[in-house]
Write a protein that holds these residues in place. Sequence first.
Motif, PDB file in Angstrom:
ATOM      1  N   ASP A 244       1.240  -5.070   5.573  1.00 55.75           N
ATOM      2  CA  ASP A 244       0.606  -5.560   6.782  1.00 55.75           C
ATOM      3  C   ASP A 244       1.371  -6.813   7.227  1.00 55.75           C
TER       4      ASP A 244
ATOM      5  N   ASP B 187       3.651  -4.271  13.703  1.00 56.14           N
ATOM      6  CA  ASP B 187       2.588  -4.911  12.927  1.00 56.14           C
ATOM      7  C   ASP B 187       2.608  -4.529  11.451  1.00 56.14           C
ATOM      8  N   ARG B 188       3.656  -3.846  11.033  1.00 59.62           N
ATOM      9  CA  ARG B 188       3.802  -3.467   9.620  1.00 59.62           C
ATOM     10  C   ARG B 188       5.268  -3.223   9.331  1.00 59.62           C
TER      11      ARG B 188
ATOM     12  N   TRP C 145       8.849  -7.134  12.921  1.00 58.23           N
ATOM     13  CA  TRP C 145       7.547  -7.758  12.647  1.00 58.23           C
ATOM     14  C   TRP C 145       7.672  -9.255  12.390  1.00 58.23           C
TER      15      TRP C 145
ATOM     16  N   ARG D 281       0.871  -1.170   0.000  1.00 59.35           N
ATOM     17  CA  ARG D 281       0.000   0.000   0.000  1.00 59.35           C
ATOM     18  C   ARG D 281       0.911   1.223   0.000  1.00 59.35           C
TER      19      ARG D 281
ATOM     20  N   GLU E  77       3.893   0.187   2.146  1.00 56.98           N
ATOM     21  CA  GLU E  77       3.609  -0.349   3.473  1.00 56.98           C
ATOM     22  C   GLU E  77       3.002  -1.732   3.334  1.00 56.98           C
TER      23      GLU E  77
END
Length: 154
Positions: A104, A44-45, A81, A26, A102
Amino acid sequence: MNAPATATMLQRLPAEHRQRLMRFAREVSFPQGTRLFEEGGRADRFWIIRTGSVDLDMRVPGRRAAVIETLRPNELIGWSWLFAPRAWHLGAEATSPVRAYEFDAPMIRSMCQDDPALGASVAQWVGGVLAHRLRSARTRLLDLYAPYGSGSLL
């Protein structure tokens, strides 16, 4: 200048794996001065820088945060992560306007678990980045706080 350990995703991952990951990228942007994350926060990313620069820093009791490394285009921001406890080991701040891809992290970890070949490629890529970052942190901290520095010309 990218050392081999910090080679871009485009250089480190097989084309098939790179294409699969990029389907979940993204596009995001951060103004200069934005804190992307803080030490101890939930990882978390992660991001790959398209344009701009980001400083990785480390809290030092009684002092300002020490800048460990400056990341530039095509470099990975964040490796925490991938490894338990999935908490940031450093902080990160945009030192210029930044555009990035980005990802996830839970979704990418799930993809890696479902496809062992993808998982091995991602682990090797991130592991190489991690090894480089640990060397950089050690050298930088010695330069900042050891009586005679690191002795390194890096």
